[in-house]
Design an enzyme around this catalytic site. Structure first.
Site, PDB file in Angstrom:
ATOM      1  N   ARG A   1      23.587 -29.846  32.351  1.00 35.80           N
ATOM      2  CA  ARG A   1      24.684 -30.196  31.436  1.00 35.80           C
ATOM      3  C   ARG A   1      26.043 -30.307  32.148  1.00 35.80           C
ATOM      4  O   ARG A   1      26.902 -31.101  31.750  1.00 35.80           O
ATOM      5  CB  ARG A   1      24.757 -29.146  30.314  1.00 35.80           C
ATOM      6  CG  ARG A   1      25.728 -29.527  29.175  1.00 35.80           C
ATOM      7  CD  ARG A   1      25.652 -28.523  28.043  1.00 35.80           C
ATOM      8  NE  ARG A   1      26.426 -28.945  26.881  1.00 35.80           N
ATOM      9  CZ  ARG A   1      27.513 -28.323  26.439  1.00 35.80           C
ATOM     10  NH1 ARG A   1      27.966 -27.245  27.064  1.00 35.80           N
ATOM     11  NH2 ARG A   1      28.150 -28.769  25.372  1.00 35.80           N
TER      12      ARG A   1
ATOM     13  N   ILE B   1      30.638 -33.891  23.714  1.00 37.20           N
ATOM     14  CA  ILE B   1      29.249 -33.564  24.040  1.00 37.20           C
ATOM     15  C   ILE B   1      28.893 -32.442  23.071  1.00 37.20           C
ATOM     16  O   ILE B   1      29.619 -31.453  22.959  1.00 37.20           O
ATOM     17  CB  ILE B   1      29.083 -33.138  25.524  1.00 37.20           C
ATOM     18  CG1 ILE B   1      27.608 -32.811  25.853  1.00 37.20           C
ATOM     19  CG2 ILE B   1      29.989 -31.996  25.912  1.00 37.20           C
ATOM     20  CD1 ILE B   1      27.349 -32.578  27.348  1.00 37.20           C
ATOM     21  N   SER B   2      27.807 -32.607  22.325  1.00 39.95           N
ATOM     22  CA  SER B   2      27.466 -31.631  21.286  1.00 39.95           C
ATOM     23  C   SER B   2      27.148 -30.264  21.868  1.00 39.95           C
ATOM     24  O   SER B   2      26.737 -30.130  23.021  1.00 39.95           O
ATOM     25  CB  SER B   2      26.261 -32.119  20.476  1.00 39.95           C
ATOM     26  OG  SER B   2      26.626 -33.178  19.640  1.00 39.95           O
ATOM     27  N   GLN B   3      27.339 -29.253  21.027  1.00 43.69           N
ATOM     28  CA  GLN B   3      26.955 -27.888  21.362  1.00 43.69           C
ATOM     29  C   GLN B   3      25.447 -27.866  21.654  1.00 43.69           C
ATOM     30  O   GLN B   3      24.670 -28.471  20.913  1.00 43.69           O
ATOM     31  CB  GLN B   3      27.282 -27.050  20.122  1.00 43.69           C
ATOM     32  CG  GLN B   3      27.028 -25.590  20.231  1.00 43.69           C
ATOM     33  CD  GLN B   3      27.324 -24.880  18.900  1.00 43.69           C
ATOM     34  OE1 GLN B   3      27.883 -25.471  17.981  1.00 43.69           O
ATOM     35  NE2 GLN B   3      26.923 -23.638  18.814  1.00 43.69           N
TER      36      GLN B   3
END
Length: 213
Positions: free
Chosen positions: A37, A63-65
């Site tokens: 990530r 950027i999503s959790q």
């Protein structure tokens, strides 16, 4: 573009955090543990890459959790070779997680700069989507329909009908629906004309943009 033992250790910890929040699918947790990530976000945030948080990635997108990525992915119940349509490629993190699960991924991105950047970036990491499409996510991707699963990674004020129509019977659509706060909604196509709907809690997403031209 380094992925060190330290990064791998931090990912392992992240997968444990996500599991503690209720994700049970071992394959999904393995994917979270595998996708680097820190390479998907601005290097100034690198130290925070393995916290369970969302971060800005430019073009007013995030950027999503990781928990949210895992939650949506788990709902799709992917088996290897499943044909998945992703609406909102963004930086490609969710795309990479889907690819780790053996999905055949088609992904639509509305923002030109993100589309160009991610199209070049994903293959450098060895992630090859079947097709990345620059276009309007509300329309889905009829050329390759029907899909085993469709995942929407931005908040939709309503459920776009074309997405429901592009599901196979037995296929699933995972979509956050709502204006300011979204309700994660799962549609399962039970027949040509019927869908089962489940609502699975509140989340916050950036809005799904529509092509207004």
């Amino acid at each position: 573009m380094k992925d060190t033992f330290k990064h791998k250790g931090m990912r392992k910890k992240l997968a444990e955090i996500v599991a503690a929040k209720g994700i049970t699918d071992k394959k999904v947790l393995k994917a979270i543990e595998k996708v680097p990530r820190h390479l998907f976000i601005d290097s100034s945030f690198e130290d925070h890459a393995y916290q369970d948080k969302a971060f800005p990635i430019g073009a007013d997108q995030t950027i999503s959790q990781p928990y949210t990525v895992a939650f949506q992915t788990e709902l799709l119940e992917i088996t290897e070779g499943d044909k998945i349509l992703e609406i909102g490629t963004g930086c490609g993190y969710q795309t990479a997680v889907l690819l780790e699960l053996g999905a055949v991924v088609f992904s639509v991105e509305r923002q030109k700069e993100l589309f160009k950047k991610t199209s070049l970036f994903l293959p450098k990491l060895g992630y090859r989507a079947k097709k990345l499409i620059f276009g309007d996510g509300y329309k889905g991707f009829t050329a390759e329909a029907p899909f085993d699963g469709i995942i929407v990674t931005a908040g939709a004020p309503f459920v776009p009908k074309p997405l429901l129509s592009q599901l196979k019977v037995g296929g699933k659509l995972v979509i956050p629906v709502g204006e300011d706060i979204q309700v994660m909604t799962l549609f399962t196509r039970t027949s040509e004309k019927e869908f089962e709907k489940e609502e699975l809690g509140e989340f916050r997403f950036v809005p799904l943009l529509e092509d207004r031209n």
